[in-house]
Motif scaffolding. Sequence first.
Motif, mmCIF file in Angstrom:
data_model
loop_
_atom_site.group_PDB
_atom_site.id
_atom_site.type_symbol
_atom_site.label_atom_id
_atom_site.label_comp_id
_atom_site.label_asym_id
_atom_site.label_seq_id
_atom_site.Cartn_x
_atom_site.Cartn_y
_atom_site.Cartn_z
ATOM 1 N N ASP A 224 32.120 -13.999 4.147
ATOM 2 C CA ASP A 224 31.963 -14.355 5.543
ATOM 3 C C ASP A 224 30.626 -15.062 5.744
ATOM 4 O O ASP A 224 29.586 -14.532 5.382
ATOM 5 C CB ASP A 224 31.948 -13.060 6.370
ATOM 6 N N HIS A 225 30.663 -16.236 6.260
ATOM 7 C CA HIS A 225 29.429 -16.878 6.720
ATOM 8 C C HIS A 225 29.866 -17.996 7.644
ATOM 9 O O HIS A 225 30.860 -18.669 7.375
ATOM 10 C CB HIS A 225 28.613 -17.432 5.554
ATOM 11 N N TRP A 226 29.110 -18.203 8.722
ATOM 12 C CA TRP A 226 29.585 -19.192 9.692
ATOM 13 C C TRP A 226 29.748 -20.561 9.068
ATOM 14 O O TRP A 226 30.678 -21.293 9.391
ATOM 15 C CB TRP A 226 28.655 -19.258 10.901
ATOM 16 N N SER A 227 28.865 -20.913 8.120
ATOM 17 C CA SER A 227 28.918 -22.275 7.590
ATOM 18 C C SER A 227 30.137 -22.479 6.695
ATOM 19 O O SER A 227 30.493 -23.611 6.393
ATOM 20 C CB SER A 227 27.635 -22.593 6.832
ATOM 21 N N SER B 183 32.161 -20.762 15.241
ATOM 22 C CA SER B 183 32.206 -20.169 13.903
ATOM 23 C C SER B 183 31.081 -19.150 13.724
ATOM 24 O O SER B 183 31.258 -18.161 13.013
ATOM 25 C CB SER B 183 32.156 -21.251 12.822
ATOM 26 N N ILE B 184 29.952 -19.379 14.384
ATOM 27 C CA ILE B 184 28.895 -18.369 14.316
ATOM 28 C C ILE B 184 29.358 -17.086 15.006
ATOM 29 O O ILE B 184 29.203 -15.978 14.495
ATOM 30 C CB ILE B 184 27.600 -18.905 14.972
ATOM 31 N N TRP B 185 29.994 -17.277 16.140
ATOM 32 C CA TRP B 185 30.444 -16.121 16.919
ATOM 33 C C TRP B 185 31.517 -15.339 16.162
ATOM 34 O O TRP B 185 31.520 -14.110 16.120
ATOM 35 C CB TRP B 185 30.980 -16.608 18.262
ATOM 36 N N THR C 25 32.022 -15.100 13.025
ATOM 37 C CA THR C 25 31.568 -14.411 11.807
ATOM 38 C C THR C 25 30.392 -13.481 12.072
ATOM 39 O O THR C 25 29.767 -13.006 11.144
ATOM 40 C CB THR C 25 31.149 -15.441 10.737
#
Lengths: 564, 268
Positions: free
Chosen positions: A34-37, B257-259, B261
Amino acid sequence: MSNSKGLGGVGVFLDDRTRGAAPARRFMRKIFPDHWSFLLGEIALYSFIILILTGIFLTLFFQPSMTDVVYHGVYHPLDGVRMSEAYASTLNISFDVRGGLLLRQIHHWAALLFVGAIMVHMLRVFFTGAYRKPREFNWIIGIAIFTISIFEGLFGYSLPDDLLSGTGLRITQGVLQSVPIVGTYLSFFLFGGQFPGHVIIPRLYIIHVLIIPGLLLALISAHLFLMFHQKHTQMPGKGRTETNVVGAPMYPYFMAKTGAFFFFVFAVVALLSTFAQINPIWLFGPYNPSGITAGSQPDFYMGALEGALRIMPNWVSNVGGYTIAWNVIIPAFVPLGIIFGGAALWPFLERWITGDHREHHINDRPRNAPTRTGIGMAAVAFYGVLWLEGANDVIAAQLHIPLYTLTWIARVSVFLAPAVAYWVTKRICLGLQRKDTHLLEHGVETGIIRQLPSGEFIEVTRPVSEEVRAVLESRTGLPQLPAPAPGEPGEGVPAPSERGAMGKLRVRLNRVLTEGIPVPTGNGHGNGHAELREGEPAAVPSGADHGRELEAGSPDEEERPSGH
Amino acid sequence: MSLITARRRRRAAGYAVIVLGLLTAGVAYATVTGQPGTAAAATPSSASPKQIAEGASLFSVTCASCHGMNAQGTSQGPSLIGVGAAAVDFQVSTGRMPAKEISAEMPRKPPVFDTAQTHAIAAYIASLGGGPAIPSAAEVSPIGADMALGQSLFITDCAQCHNFSGAGGALTYGKYAPALTHSTPTQIYEAMLTGPEAMPVFNDTTITPAQKRDIIAYITTVRSEANPGGFSLGRIGPVTEGLVAFLGGIGSLVFASIWITLKRREHT
C-alpha cells in the motif's frame, strides 16, 4: 446457510469444469503493498478503460471521410460552411447525438488523464528506483506505452479535421519532410500525395481505433502481467525486506480499494467533462490550409515538442543538393530522444556504474539516491522548460511578457535550468539525509527543556518510533566501486574492469552517483544509544495485520498468511 | 521679498503656489489654443463648423501634447492629418486614446469622452484632410450578413492574431492583438478600415464592405454563443485544458489515492 450452500454449489460446478479454484485462490490472496504513489499507474489504466468504452461509442457516429459537404446542422454560426465529412460528423456528435458531446469530452479528458498519469507514474518509478533489476523490461514496456500513447493522442485529435488538428498535421508533415533524403517520400507516402489530400483522415482513423489500441492493449497486459508476476515493489518500512511483500491481499482489501479508485477516476473524468469544455471544434472551424489561429497549441503531451520547435534558431543547410532542415529535425527528434532514450538506457547505465546486480524489491526513497533524483529533476526541468515554451504565446498574452523575451529566456534556461535543478535537488537530498542521520543518532526533539539539579539545561529527545526507524534505516547507499585513492598509486591495484578509459570513467561516475551522507553505523544500526531498540526489520514481528512472507529464492509463491 | 520669506512656511503658502502655477499654465495654454481654429478651412459638409471647433478645443486639451498643436505629430505621437474620422472614433471610443502612457500596445479602457465629444474630435481631425469616415449603423449591421463567408474570412484573415474565438493573442515586442469580446460592430469595422497599431489595413478592395459585415456577424454571433461543454476555460486553446487536466484531474486523483491508502496513525 442455504444461500452460501447455493454459492458453494455454483463454485463446485465452475471448478469441476474449469479447475479455476486454485488459481483464483492464489489470485485472491495475492499481496499488494500500500502506498499512495502506487495508484498513479492505475489512473492511467482506468483512463484507458474509459477511453476504450467511450471510443467505441464515438466510432458509431464518426465518419472518417474527407468528402466535402456543406453544413446545415444545429450549430448555426457554421451554417452553410463547406467542410469535410469528418468535421461535420464531429459537429453532429457534439450537437445532435444524445449525450454525444459529454462522451466526446469524457474521451478527450480521459486521454489527457491517461498520458498525464503515465507521466507521473513514470516519475514515481524513476525516483524510487523501482525500475531496477528485475524490472528493467517492464520499465522499457512502460516507455513504449508512453511513446505510442503520444502518437495515439496526436492521431486522435487530428481526426475531427478542425483548424487545430489540421495545424498539428501540418507540423507532423513538416517533421516527416525534415527527415534527410527520404523526407518527401515519407510525406507523400503518409498523405497519399500533397498535403492535406484525401486519405490522411481514414488512415489515421484505422491507426487510432485499431492498430495503436491493439498495441496498447497488448503492452498494457504485458506490463500488468510482469508486475503481477514479479510482485509489486514496496516502500521501505518495518518488517519489509527484499524477500517479502507486506501489504493487503487482493481479496477483499485491494479489490475494494482499487475498485473504489476506479470510481474516483471515473468521477473525476465525468466531472471534468460535465463542467469543463474541452476541444470546442465548433469554435475552431473546419481545417483550411490558409488559416491559422493564435493559440495554436497541441494537447499537453506534445507541448514539449512544440516548445522545442519554437525556441529553435532557423538553421538550414544544403548538402549535396539535399536540404537539411536542422530547425525541424533537431527539435523534433533530439529533446524527446534524450528523454526517452535516456530513460530507456538509464537502468542499464546505473547498473554498469554501480556494478549492482542484486534484485531490488524495496524502493529507494528519492533522497537516498541524490544523484539519481538530481538527474531526474534535471530531466523534469529540461522537459518543463520546453513544455512551457510550447505555450509561449499564451503566457506572453496572459502575463504581458514580450514574446521574444520569453523565447530567449527559454533558450538559455533549457540548458541552465537542468543544471540548477540537478544541483539544488542533490543538495536538498543530502540535507534530508543529514536530517535522517540526525534523527537516527539523536532522536526527535520533544521541545522539552529540562533543568538538571546542577543547573544545567538539557533538551530532551525521544528515540524515533520503530516504524520511522525502519524507514530511516533503509538508506544503505548505492554500491561503491573500490578504487585506489587518487594520487596514491601504490595504494592498490585497480581491478581489470576499472582500468582503461572506460574503467576510469566508470569509477568517476560511480563516485558521483554514490555521493551521500555516510549511513550511521554501529552494529549496523544506530550509534550506541543503548536505550534504543535495534530493529532488524526481518526479525521484528510483522505489525501488519495481513502480511505474508515469501521465502527467498522460492520460485513459487509460498502462501503464508498470518493474522486474518 | 521679506513678505514672501516671512510667510512661506504658512499652511496657505502651498496652496497659493499651486493656484499661481495653475493660473500661469492656464493663461499660457489659452494663449496657445487660440490658433488651431483657423485651420478649419476644408470642412466636410457633414460636420458643422461648431462641431469642428468643439473638437479642436477638446483636441488641444487632451491630444495636442503628443500629437502636436496642429495634429502634425511630435516625437511622442504620430501625425493625425489624413487618418480620418474612423481612426479617431476607434481610438477614442475604445478608450485607447487619450493614452495614459506610451507603451508597446495601448490597452482598451473606459472611454474618456462621450459619443458627441468623440465625434467632434473625429470631425476636427477629418477637417484636417480626408481619411475614412465613421461608418453608419447600417454599414456595420450584422443583420442579413453571410455568416458562413464571415467564418472563412475570419479564420483566414483575423484568427492568426485574434485567436479562433476572438480571445486575442500575443504579438512580438510586447504588442498584442486585443480580445474582441467588447468591441462594438462599429469599432470592428473601423479597425479593419484603419489598421490601428500593429493591425494591417483591410481596405475595401481587400475585404469589401459586405464582407466586413460578414466578419462582424461571425464575431458577434460566436462570442455570444453559450459554451455547451461547460466552462469555456478562456477559449484560448489546449493550454488551459492541459492545466486543468493536471491541476484538476491528476491533482484531485492524487488526493484520492492518498486518502484511499491512508493508515490510521498510531500515536505512541
